[in-house]
Design a protein around this motif. Structure first.
Motif, PDB file in Angstrom:
ATOM      1  N   SER A   1      -8.663  -2.594  -1.726  1.00  8.68           N
ATOM      2  CA  SER A   1      -7.831  -3.150  -0.663  1.00  8.68           C
ATOM      3  C   SER A   1      -8.701  -4.075   0.184  1.00  8.68           C
TER       4      SER A   1
ATOM      5  N   GLY B   1       0.977   4.247  -2.955  1.00  9.29           N
ATOM      6  CA  GLY B   1       0.781   5.661  -2.654  1.00  9.29           C
ATOM      7  C   GLY B   1       1.974   6.505  -3.041  1.00  9.29           C
TER       8      GLY B   1
ATOM      9  N   LEU C   1      -1.976   4.768   1.102  1.00  6.23           N
ATOM     10  CA  LEU C   1      -2.233   4.843  -0.332  1.00  6.23           C
ATOM     11  C   LEU C   1      -2.337   6.278  -0.849  1.00  6.23           C
TER      12      LEU C   1
ATOM     13  N   GLU D   1       0.825  -1.213   0.000  1.00  3.10           N
ATOM     14  CA  GLU D   1       0.000   0.000   0.000  1.00  3.10           C
ATOM     15  C   GLU D   1       0.857   1.260   0.000  1.00  3.10           C
TER      16      GLU D   1
END
Length: 311
Positions: free
Chosen positions: A85, A71, A122, A67
């Motif tokens: 997710s 991001g 993220l 994650e």
């Protein structure tokens, strides 16, 4: 605009490309199953995914650094992809956790804390799809008021839709929960157990996200209904490839199966991303080839599992 075919993820969901990207390979080293990967390679993989027109990315708190890396490297391109997710996961990476499925917690507190953590990592203000991880039982969902928690998160705008990563023995119960928008299930030509349930889910208007669709190019043996191991070599599919690689044919088989919305494929190699896109661009298999593939798989003992009589 991507030239990959798109399908709607659920009755009112967004359109996504039939090939998606599964980000588990980006988990890094602080994980109980370490996957060392240089940050420059991670950036190259993720940018290639978007540059090649793939619009669906699936990740999880359970996937270590995945994650955070999404991001960091493509958060600025957030409007180019649909982001999914997982929920119910432990909030830390747990590198020393024992083998086997991690203990998951579907309480409102843990689900909410997980969503907030995922949004921060993220670098986004919403998840397009939140999926319950590790196929929780119906009794767990009822005990913890899980659908109510997910509905509240959707109403608050933190998530746009919710579903479940599902498998036997709980998938039939999950298919009766009309609040779910999508299901993520294991499926491939060599692992056809849920094939009839996938078709049923599609008829009911659910989105279906397939994992394991390329079956590691058929190198790892799958078991027939009577327990025999079968790889690509024993599947009878070789003569049907028509220019596809083994992995490419398996990907196209999964894309062709009735009910399937998108097939997520993970890799840490940008060239593999491009190979998968090339196969997906060929589109679903011709109807006669798909029918023959099913016939040969049946003959090899790779058959769907029986499912309840449902409409």
């Amino acid at each position: 605009m991507s030239d990959l075919q798109r399908r709607r993820l659920g009755r009112e969901g967004p359109e996504v490309t039939v090939l998606g990207f599964g980000a588990m390979e980006l988990r890094g080293t602080p994980h109980r199953n370490p996957r060392p990967l240089d940050e420059a390679v991670v950036a190259d993989v993720l940018r290639t995914v978007l540059d090649e027109g793939v619009t669906f990315i699936d990740t999880s708190i359970d996937y270590g650094l995945s994650e955070e890396r999404i991001g960091r490297h493509i958060g600025a391109r957030r409007d180019e992809y649909i982001l999914a997710s997982k929920a119910g996961c432990p909030l830390e990476h747990l590198p020393d956790a024992p083998a086997g499925p991690l203990a998951h917690d579907y309480s409102a507190g843990n689900i909410r804390a997980g969503v907030e953590q995922s949004l921060r990592r993220l670098r986004t203000d919403r998840l397009d799809l939140l999926q319950l991880h590790i196929s929780p039982s119906l009794s767990t969902l009822r005990r913890d008021g899980v659908v109510e928690t997910l509905t509240a998160l959707r109403d608050e705008g933190k998530i746009r839709a919710f579903g479940v990563s599902s498998t036997l023995p709980h998938v039939d119960d999950h298919l009766e929960i009309g609040d779910f928008s999508a299901f993520q299930v294991p499926f491939s030509a060599l692992e056809r157990g849920l094939e009839t349930r996938i078709e049923l889910a599609g008829r009911r208007g659910f989105g279906i996200i397939v994992r394991g669709g390329v079956a590691q190019a058929g190198k790892r043996a799958k078991q027939t209904a009577d327990g025999r191991p079968v790889t690509w070599a024993g599947s009878g599919l070789e003569g049907l490839r028509d220019g596809d690689t083994e992995q490419g044919f398996l990907l196209r088989y999964a894309i062709t199966a009735p009910g399937v919305t998108t097939v997520i494929v993970g890799t840490a190699d940008p060239d593999h991303v491009r190979d998968n896109v090339r196969a997906a661009r060929r589109g679903p298999l011709p109807a006669d080839v798909f029918a023959e593939a099913r016939r040969r798989l049946d003959a090899a003992g790779l058959t769907p599992q029986p499912s309840p009589a449902v409409g």
